[in-house]
Design a protein around this motif. Structure first.
Motif, PDB file in Angstrom:
ATOM      1  N   GLN A 178       0.829  -1.204   0.000  1.00  0.00           N
ATOM      2  CA  GLN A 178       0.000   0.000   0.000  1.00  0.00           C
ATOM      3  C   GLN A 178       0.865   1.257   0.000  1.00  0.00           C
ATOM      4  O   GLN A 178       0.483   2.284  -0.536  1.00  0.00           O
ATOM      5  N   ARG A 179       2.043   1.133   0.642  1.00  0.00           N
ATOM      6  CA  ARG A 179       2.871   2.305   0.833  1.00  0.00           C
ATOM      7  C   ARG A 179       3.486   2.785  -0.465  1.00  0.00           C
ATOM      8  O   ARG A 179       3.574   3.978  -0.732  1.00  0.00           O
ATOM      9  N   PHE A 180       3.956   1.824  -1.273  1.00  0.00           N
ATOM     10  CA  PHE A 180       4.719   2.207  -2.456  1.00  0.00           C
ATOM     11  C   PHE A 180       3.958   2.031  -3.760  1.00  0.00           C
ATOM     12  O   PHE A 180       4.412   2.460  -4.802  1.00  0.00           O
ATOM     13  N   HIS A 181       2.836   1.347  -3.699  1.00  0.00           N
ATOM     14  CA  HIS A 181       2.093   1.141  -4.941  1.00  0.00           C
ATOM     15  C   HIS A 181       0.609   1.032  -4.651  1.00  0.00           C
ATOM     16  O   HIS A 181       0.152   0.083  -4.014  1.00  0.00           O
TER      17      HIS A 181
ATOM     18  N   VAL B  59      22.759   7.309  12.032  1.00  0.00           N
ATOM     19  CA  VAL B  59      23.358   6.025  11.660  1.00  0.00           C
ATOM     20  C   VAL B  59      22.746   5.507  10.360  1.00  0.00           C
ATOM     21  O   VAL B  59      23.451   5.092   9.431  1.00  0.00           O
ATOM     22  N   TYR B  60      21.412   5.553  10.273  1.00  0.00           N
ATOM     23  CA  TYR B  60      20.736   5.042   9.081  1.00  0.00           C
ATOM     24  C   TYR B  60      21.060   5.874   7.857  1.00  0.00           C
ATOM     25  O   TYR B  60      21.235   5.346   6.762  1.00  0.00           O
ATOM     26  N   GLU B  61      21.091   7.169   8.055  1.00  0.00           N
ATOM     27  CA  GLU B  61      21.388   8.048   6.921  1.00  0.00           C
ATOM     28  C   GLU B  61      22.763   7.726   6.348  1.00  0.00           C
ATOM     29  O   GLU B  61      22.932   7.632   5.135  1.00  0.00           O
ATOM     30  N   ARG B  62      23.725   7.506   7.227  1.00  0.00           N
ATOM     31  CA  ARG B  62      25.076   7.207   6.777  1.00  0.00           C
ATOM     32  C   ARG B  62      25.136   5.892   6.004  1.00  0.00           C
ATOM     33  O   ARG B  62      25.985   5.703   5.144  1.00  0.00           O
ATOM     34  N   CYS B  63      24.230   4.947   6.338  1.00  0.00           N
ATOM     35  CA  CYS B  63      24.206   3.649   5.657  1.00  0.00           C
ATOM     36  C   CYS B  63      23.462   3.694   4.341  1.00  0.00           C
ATOM     37  O   CYS B  63      23.911   3.160   3.327  1.00  0.00           O
ATOM     38  N   PHE B  64      22.271   4.288   4.364  1.00  0.00           N
ATOM     39  CA  PHE B  64      21.338   4.143   3.252  1.00  0.00           C
ATOM     40  C   PHE B  64      21.632   5.078   2.089  1.00  0.00           C
ATOM     41  O   PHE B  64      21.480   4.689   0.935  1.00  0.00           O
ATOM     42  N   GLU B 120       9.956  -1.470  12.536  1.00  0.00           N
ATOM     43  CA  GLU B 120       9.672  -0.084  12.912  1.00  0.00           C
ATOM     44  C   GLU B 120       8.759   0.542  11.865  1.00  0.00           C
ATOM     45  O   GLU B 120       9.102   1.548  11.263  1.00  0.00           O
ATOM     46  N   PRO B 121       7.598  -0.076  11.615  1.00  0.00           N
ATOM     47  CA  PRO B 121       6.798   0.369  10.473  1.00  0.00           C
ATOM     48  C   PRO B 121       6.142   1.721  10.681  1.00  0.00           C
ATOM     49  O   PRO B 121       5.952   2.472   9.737  1.00  0.00           O
ATOM     50  N   ASP B 122       5.784   2.058  11.896  1.00  0.00           N
ATOM     51  CA  ASP B 122       5.005   3.268  12.127  1.00  0.00           C
ATOM     52  C   ASP B 122       5.838   4.411  12.697  1.00  0.00           C
ATOM     53  O   ASP B 122       5.390   5.545  12.773  1.00  0.00           O
ATOM     54  N   SER B 123       7.051   4.089  13.112  1.00  0.00           N
ATOM     55  CA  SER B 123       7.834   5.101  13.813  1.00  0.00           C
ATOM     56  C   SER B 123       8.271   6.219  12.864  1.00  0.00           C
ATOM     57  O   SER B 123       8.166   6.112  11.650  1.00  0.00           O
ATOM     58  N   GLU B 124       8.778   7.246  13.459  1.00  0.00           N
ATOM     59  CA  GLU B 124       9.321   8.366  12.699  1.00  0.00           C
ATOM     60  C   GLU B 124      10.477   7.896  11.830  1.00  0.00           C
ATOM     61  O   GLU B 124      10.644   8.343  10.693  1.00  0.00           O
ATOM     62  N   LEU B 125      11.248   6.962  12.344  1.00  0.00           N
ATOM     63  CA  LEU B 125      12.373   6.408  11.595  1.00  0.00           C
ATOM     64  C   LEU B 125      11.890   5.697  10.336  1.00  0.00           C
ATOM     65  O   LEU B 125      12.484   5.842   9.265  1.00  0.00           O
ATOM     66  N   GLY B 126      10.802   4.933  10.464  1.00  0.00           N
ATOM     67  CA  GLY B 126      10.253   4.242   9.313  1.00  0.00           C
ATOM     68  C   GLY B 126       9.886   5.203   8.196  1.00  0.00           C
ATOM     69  O   GLY B 126      10.192   4.956   7.023  1.00  0.00           O
ATOM     70  N   GLN B 130      11.425   5.400   4.513  1.00  0.00           N
ATOM     71  CA  GLN B 130      10.455   5.295   3.428  1.00  0.00           C
ATOM     72  C   GLN B 130      10.701   6.377   2.375  1.00  0.00           C
ATOM     73  O   GLN B 130      10.651   6.124   1.177  1.00  0.00           O
ATOM     74  N   ARG B 131      11.003   7.573   2.846  1.00  0.00           N
ATOM     75  CA  ARG B 131      11.259   8.661   1.916  1.00  0.00           C
ATOM     76  C   ARG B 131      12.491   8.386   1.056  1.00  0.00           C
ATOM     77  O   ARG B 131      12.551   8.733  -0.111  1.00  0.00           O
ATOM     78  N   LEU B 132      13.493   7.708   1.658  1.00  0.00           N
ATOM     79  CA  LEU B 132      14.683   7.357   0.889  1.00  0.00           C
ATOM     80  C   LEU B 132      14.348   6.364  -0.219  1.00  0.00           C
ATOM     81  O   LEU B 132      14.812   6.487  -1.352  1.00  0.00           O
ATOM     82  N   TYR B 133      13.526   5.353   0.121  1.00  0.00           N
ATOM     83  CA  TYR B 133      13.161   4.344  -0.873  1.00  0.00           C
ATOM     84  C   TYR B 133      12.227   4.917  -1.928  1.00  0.00           C
ATOM     85  O   TYR B 133      12.270   4.530  -3.088  1.00  0.00           O
ATOM     86  N   GLN B 134      11.362   5.842  -1.488  1.00  0.00           N
ATOM     87  CA  GLN B 134      10.361   6.366  -2.399  1.00  0.00           C
ATOM     88  C   GLN B 134      10.991   7.131  -3.564  1.00  0.00           C
ATOM     89  O   GLN B 134      10.359   7.299  -4.610  1.00  0.00           O
TER      90      GLN B 134
END
Lengths: 229, 229
Positions: A178-181, B59-64, B120-126, B130-134
């Motif tokens: 749902q999130r990406f498509h 940490v995540y930003e540096r990885c992704f 961590e689907p609902d957290s702020e981190l998620g 998500q924005r990176l993948y989008q």
DNA sequence: GTCTATAACCTGATAGAC
DNA sequence: GTCTATCAGGTTATAGAC
């Protein structure tokens, strides 16, 4: 998952712990949270279970044992129906995947707990679960090896493990759809998802043995393990 | 991952945090552990980063970010080489998978951190990830749609997501190979693993469009994205 | 079996000296 | 920028009354 007044204290604790461990992990969940959700006293955990670690193991045992039994029963049932002949790849994959997908429909905690285990590789808990799987893997690997005798067992294990992982990931991240498509997706129709998955998986494993002919007489792609459960 | 005396305090903290978050999760890791591993003072975290949450995001930003850049660069490079023609499915899958597998070889923390995110689907981190993948998904989906124009995009996304998940699971649970099956396995030879994976994935996606012919002129299964990095 | 009370410890965050 | 000291609160686990 809904706490009923009729359930015993230890069952209420197990229900609450399963729910919270699935959502927050082991370390991320305190006994206080569990006992508050279960509406039991904080000291009840240490009375009914010895410690937090023992509670975790009890939660996993309650989840995994019935599912693995369903998988093994489905495999045995398929072998009985085949009457001594080797199973098709489809039949083996269905026995492996269908119980998991059906469990996911009714209780999504299970797949979350499976996911949590990926990060406990060395712990005592990891070894505990490993023993549960170790009883199952040789049975399924033997059935696959009979279905595809020309493929080395190591390759069969590797790629079946890969296909299994795709299922876990897909169910675990079902919200990605749902999130990406936008629009409908296969997880809304689990039976169709299973059929396509088994079709895809079987052709992938068959491709490991290009010259393989394989007996396709008892090939029943629509056959469901559901009836035997 | 090895703390050197030359590294700055904030880099030492990031290294230690990445290591511990990967192994123990966010909630399972205390700032005390991080600062002890990094051999810095406990108060340094709150000085260099605002809070524990901000540290996690760093940490995540540096990885992704670098990995997604590599993926997009590999896709752009393949499209440039194709000179305006649609890419093969193989080329798209290689751009998607190769940076991840190569990252796994040199730094297994990354795949562990990816796995942690599934919970961590609902957290702020998620939402942050998500924005990176989008930013990435539409680009890859468009390339796949050009390679297989007769397959609905929803199905392309669903099964590519499935194939992606199999890779994540396989790398995340690479110890299963030694645990459940003795002998050599494909992960010991990452280049061969990639070739087989892309072969399997491409044939799976092509099977979604039985009547599809597809241009196979610039089909280069052994071509590696490695050289462009 | 269930409760209260408490022990012993760890948590993230901050104030203030250097 | 880096340190010590400390805050208020949460953690598991247990002892002992009911």
């Amino acid at each position: 998952m809904i706490e009923e007044a009729t359930k015993s204290t230890s069952e209420r604790i197990l229900d609450a712990a399963e729910d919270l461990f699935a959502r927050q992990g082991f370390r991320g969940t305190s006994l206080k949270e569990i006992t508050e959700l279960a509406e039991v006293n904080i000291a009840a955990v240490n009375y009914h279970f010895r410690s937090k670690d023992a509670l975790i193991r009890a939660v996993y045992e309650r989840c995994f044992v019935p599912l693995n039994e369903k998988r093994l029963r489905a495999l045995a049932h398929a072998e009985q129906a085949a009457n001594g002949a080797p199973l098709t790849v489809e039949a083996v994959l269905r026995a492996l995947f269908e119980p998991m997908v059906r469990a996911w429909i009714t209780d999504r905690n299970f797949i979350l707990l499976v996911g949590r285990l990926q990060h406990e590789p060395d712990s005592e808990l990891g070894g505990f679960i490993q023993r549960l799987y170790q009883a199952m893997i040789p049975r399924f690997l033997a059935a696959l090896a009979r279905a595809l005798p020309s493929v080395p067992e190591g390759e069969l294990f590797f790629w079946t493990h890969y296909l299994f992982g795709g299922v876990v990931y897909t169910l675990l991240n079902s919200h990605d759809m749902q999130r990406f498509h936008e629009g409908q997706n296969l997880l809304d129709t689990p039976d169709l998802f299973l059929d396509r998955l088994i079709e895809l998986g079987a052709s992938a494993l068959r491709a490991l043995a290009p010259t393989e002919l394989e007996n396709a007489d008892n090939h029943t792609p629509g056959h469901s393990v559901h009836e035997v459960l």
